[in-house]
Design an enzyme around this catalytic site. Structure first.
Site: not given
Ligand code: HMG
Length: 409
Positions: A81, A113, A156, A237, A246, A282, A315
């Site tokens: 991609e 992906c 990520t 993945h 998860k 990733n 995605s």
């Molecule tokens: P975020 O805003 O950092 O999320 O975004 P958050 O605030 O919910 O925190 C993440 C986790 O950290 C949570 O745990 C918090 O509790 C924890 P969870 O509820 O998930 O179990 N946390 C802590 N833990 C320990 N100590 C602390 C602390 N503070 C918070 N102090 C997000 C996270 C993954 C959404 C972001 O990084 C993102 O948008 N990433 C890009 C999108 C992505 O990777 N999505 C995955 C699914 S889609 C996919 O896999 C396809 C992809 O590869 C693309 C393709 O297909 O081409 C992306």
């Protein structure tokens, strides 16, 4: 007839950052990255490490380590991609950089992906149909994962290429593609509009879409007569390690286990596949297969003859859940492939060095190559020796991409 992954290899950029240092620079507790997201290090692609160069280096390493010959390849598919051209596929650059036969079919696949999995499933069908006439398929996944700096997606990211040889009587993993369960739904969870280099994502929604797609594809797999749930290991993945945790809770929940029981199984059933991804980040199309490489590197010997499950997510979205079997002899062969070697030769970058690479790379596709450089055909005196690396140099005056062979050690 068994068909599947005969050999695997990968290439990663030379530079990486420590995500504890990134957390500190962003004023975020490092534990959020380490345990909240399950990430530790992130590969950073420099200018010369474009998707073509990484794909070529992964594939060259594949042939070198596996003893296979490029002459046996009849199909070359690149899943990406991070295309470098709207028309000319990465696969045809590879065709010349590797010296593949002129009788080879080459093309590029895209669905976020999932592009690499699309290539593998097509390659398996090509072999099973008899179209291969005894030849093998080369499938390479290559990507640079990029989100804007200082966004939730930043930790990520990652970059790398995974090359696989698909053939009959595979030495590593037989894939039961006929039993694959598919799922698709049009969603805006992650996208990259044509004018942008960085991806846009609705991050939390993307996590939900991933889990729904896991349910859908798993149920499609299970609905087939004779589909068995008895897997020793699960490879997912891996956009970041916590997503795999998860996913495992979710899947084992569908199989009737509660969260505590699923977590108790996680170390054994999933963790070995996450070691390489946690050091790279990733790699989009290659992420599932970097997880497979990690599992085989660490445990192929003890898994010979055992069934494992693979889950691929792209995605947008599409997903497949399919079974595979680790082959007899895979332990010794995986050890000979020295799969971890690319991770032992890297350099840690400071956060300012990473930021300056990122801030400059909007111009990567338009920078001029040094004067006098011709697009490299892969032929003649510039043909690489086995220890060389392919590097991208920029474009020439006709906007053709220029690659060169750089001697490393
Ligand atoms: P975020 O805003 O950092 O999320 O975004 P958050 O605030 O919910 O925190 C993440 C986790 O950290 C949570 O745990 C918090 O509790 C924890 P969870 O509820 O998930 O179990 N946390 C802590 N833990 C320990 N100590 C602390 C602390 N503070 C918070 N102090 C997000 C996270 C993954 C959404 C972001 O990084 C993102 O948008 N990433 C890009 C999108 C992505 O990777 N999505 C995955 C699914 S889609 C996919 O896999 C396809 C992809 O590869 C693309 C393709 O297909 O081409 C992306």
């Amino acid at each position: 007839m068994q068909v599947g992954i005969d050999a695997v290899s990968f290439a990663v950029p030379e530079g990486y950052i420590d995500l504890g240092e990134l957390a500190e620079a962003r004023g975020i507790p490092p534990e959020k990255y380490f345990s909240g997201l399950g990430v530790r290090q992130m590969a950073v692609a420099a200018f010369h490490e474009d998707p073509v160069a990484m794909a070529a280096n992964a594939a060259r390493r594949l042939f070198r380590q596996s003893g296979a010959s490029v002459d046996e390849v009849g199909l070359c598919i690149v899943g990406t991609e991070t295309a470098v051209d709207h028309a000319k596929p990465v696969a045809v650059y590879l065709h010349s950089l590797l010296g593949l036969p002129s009788t080879c079919r080459v093309f590029e696949t895209k669905h976020a992906c999932f592009g690499g999995t699309a290539g593998i499933l097509h390659a398996i069908d090509w072999i099973r149909s008899g179209s291969h006439r005894g030849r093998s398929a080369l499938v390479v996944c290559t990507d640079i994962a990029r989100y804007p700096l200082q966004t939730a997606g930043e930790p990520t990211q990652g970059a790398g290429a995974v090359a696989m040889l698909i053939r009959e009587r595979p030495r590593l993993l037989a894939i039961d593609a006929a039993r694959s369960g598919s799922y698709a739904r049009d969603v805006y969870d992650f996208w990259r509009p044509l004018a942008r280099k960085d991806a846009l994502t609705d991050g939390h929604f993307s996590v939900q879409c991933y889990l729904e797609a896991l349910s859908g594809s798993y149920q499609a797999f299970r609905s087939q007569p004779g589909a068995s749930d008895a897997f020793d290991r699960y490879c997912y993945h891996v956009p970041y390690g916590k997503m795999a945790r998860k996913a495992h809770r979710h899947l084992r929940g569908l199989q009737g286990l509660d969260e505590a029981a699923a977590d108790a199984q996680f170390e054994q059933e999933v963790a070995p596949s996450l070691i390489f991804p946690s050091l790279v980040g990733n790699v989009y199309t290659g992420s599932l297969y970097l997880a497979v490489a990690s599992l085989l590197h660490h445990q192929a010997a003890r898994l010979e003859g055992r069934p494992i499950a693979l889950f691929s997510y792209g995605s947008g979205c599409v997903a497949e859940f399919f079974p595979a079997t680790v082959q007899p002899g895979a332990g010794a062969f995986a050890a000979a492939l020295q799969l971890d070697q690319p991770l032992t030769q890297r350099t840690k970058l400071s956060i300012p060095a990473y930021e300056s690479i990122r801030n400059a790379d909007d111009t990567n596709d338009t920078r001029q190559a040094p004067p006098g450089m011709e697009p490299w055909s892969g032929q003649g005196t510039d043909t690489p020796s086995l220890h060389d690396q392919v590097v991208y140099l920029g474009i020439d005056t006709a906007e053709r991409r220029v690659y060169k062979n750089r001697t490393t050690a």
